[in-house]
Motif scaffolding. Structure first.
Motif, PDB file in Angstrom:
ATOM      1  N   LYS A  82      43.991  64.932 -16.324  1.00  0.00           N
ATOM      2  CA  LYS A  82      44.981  65.203 -16.674  1.00  0.00           C
ATOM      3  C   LYS A  82      46.022  64.051 -15.805  1.00  0.00           C
ATOM      4  O   LYS A  82      47.122  63.567 -16.534  1.00  0.00           O
ATOM      5  CB  LYS A  82      45.681  66.696 -15.847  1.00  0.00           C
ATOM      6  CG  LYS A  82      45.333  67.468 -16.701  1.00  0.00           C
ATOM      7  CD  LYS A  82      45.467  68.775 -15.806  1.00  0.00           C
ATOM      8  CE  LYS A  82      45.191  70.588 -16.613  1.00  0.00           C
ATOM      9  NZ  LYS A  82      45.214  71.153 -16.317  1.00  0.00           N
ATOM     10  N   ASN A 128      40.466  67.691 -12.696  1.00  0.00           N
ATOM     11  CA  ASN A 128      42.497  67.014 -12.906  1.00  0.00           C
ATOM     12  C   ASN A 128      42.578  65.578 -12.751  1.00  0.00           C
ATOM     13  O   ASN A 128      43.485  65.382 -13.531  1.00  0.00           O
ATOM     14  CB  ASN A 128      43.318  67.323 -11.682  1.00  0.00           C
ATOM     15  CG  ASN A 128      43.247  69.250 -12.067  1.00  0.00           C
ATOM     16  OD1 ASN A 128      43.875  69.127 -13.107  1.00  0.00           O
ATOM     17  ND2 ASN A 128      44.243  69.821 -10.684  1.00  0.00           N
ATOM     18  N   GLY A 130      43.215  73.864  -9.753  1.00  0.00           N
ATOM     19  CA  GLY A 130      43.961  74.203 -11.487  1.00  0.00           C
ATOM     20  C   GLY A 130      42.903  74.769 -11.970  1.00  0.00           C
ATOM     21  O   GLY A 130      42.208  75.462 -11.609  1.00  0.00           O
ATOM     22  N   VAL A 142      51.061  69.033 -13.058  1.00  0.00           N
ATOM     23  CA  VAL A 142      49.386  69.241 -12.960  1.00  0.00           C
ATOM     24  C   VAL A 142      50.092  69.794 -11.385  1.00  0.00           C
ATOM     25  O   VAL A 142      50.482  69.780 -10.565  1.00  0.00           O
ATOM     26  CB  VAL A 142      48.793  68.067 -12.870  1.00  0.00           C
ATOM     27  CG1 VAL A 142      47.701  68.249 -12.196  1.00  0.00           C
ATOM     28  CG2 VAL A 142      48.888  66.887 -13.494  1.00  0.00           C
ATOM     29  N   VAL A 179      53.689  61.782 -13.382  1.00  0.00           N
ATOM     30  CA  VAL A 179      52.851  63.315 -12.881  1.00  0.00           C
ATOM     31  C   VAL A 179      53.137  63.863 -11.343  1.00  0.00           C
ATOM     32  O   VAL A 179      53.688  63.008 -10.367  1.00  0.00           O
ATOM     33  CB  VAL A 179      52.063  62.473 -12.905  1.00  0.00           C
ATOM     34  CG1 VAL A 179      51.388  63.646 -12.477  1.00  0.00           C
ATOM     35  CG2 VAL A 179      51.208  62.041 -14.454  1.00  0.00           C
TER      36      VAL A 179
END
Length: 200
Positions: free
Chosen positions: A78, A74, A42, A38, A89
């Motif tokens: 995500k 985010n 973003g 990520v 992540v």
């Protein structure tokens, strides 16, 4: 409830965060661990506004506000969904960058941390890629990227000092890795930091 592992890769521009994130994702997938990268900022409307601001000056308060709004998206879309799926992540920048970059412009770093913790989960590990700003700027020039307002030498010196101050205060979580070396050397050091966490 958080199940996965949240790893933040931090450092000044040109330290090698994106390269490391990709190498870690490939390694984790090769050993059968789900992993996702990520990147911040973003692709939200707020993230796009941040990127649009690269060539112009924003007040530090507005800059921080945009980062917080973008991070909120985010986290919701995500970070938390992937953690619930038991993924690793890998954050290519996280709120420690706000603490360092906006902290270098005068906002109290603890205030920045508190605002972020209202909306974002704490990382399990923070990898701080430490490198001299002169070397980082040279790397940016070599890759042909156009310099933005965050990539000025004196500012990056202040940001690096902020990162190192944060690392000194959070030794248990923030691990400083010498990023002046080759990609393989950096990757191997970071891999050694992550392996015990995966084992647990």
């Amino acid at each position: 409830m958080k199940k996965g592992l949240l790893i933040a890769i931090e450092g000044i521009d040109g330290a090698g965060k994106t390269t490391l994130a990709k190498a870690l994702k490939k390694w984790l997938e090769n050993i059968g661990v789900k992993a996702v990268i990520v990147k911040e900022p973003g692709n939200s409307v707020w993230g796009r506004k941040i990127r649009e601001s690269y060539s112009k000056s924003l007040s530090v308060e507005e800059e921080l506000r945009l980062f917080l709004k973008d991070r909120e998206v985010n986290v919701r879309e995500k970070i938390l969904p992937n953690l619930r799926e038991n993924s690793v992540v890998i954050m290519d920048r996280y709120y420690y960058s706000n603490m360092a970059y906006q902290g270098a412009r005068g906002i109290d770093i603890e205030k920045i941390r508190i605002e972020n913790l209202k909306i974002a989960p704490e990382p399990d590990l923070v990898v701080l890629l430490d490198c001299d700003p002169e070397i980082c700027l040279s790397r940016i020039e070599k890759r042909g990227s156009e310099k933005n307002r965050f990539e000025e030498l004196e500012y990056l010196k202040k940001v690096r000092d902020m990162f190192l101050k944060i690392a000194e205060n959070e030794k248990a979580k923030v691990k400083v890795v010498n990023a002046r070396r080759s990609v393989d050397e950096v990757f191997n050091d970071v891999k050694k930091l992550i392996e015990p966490i995966l084992a647990n």
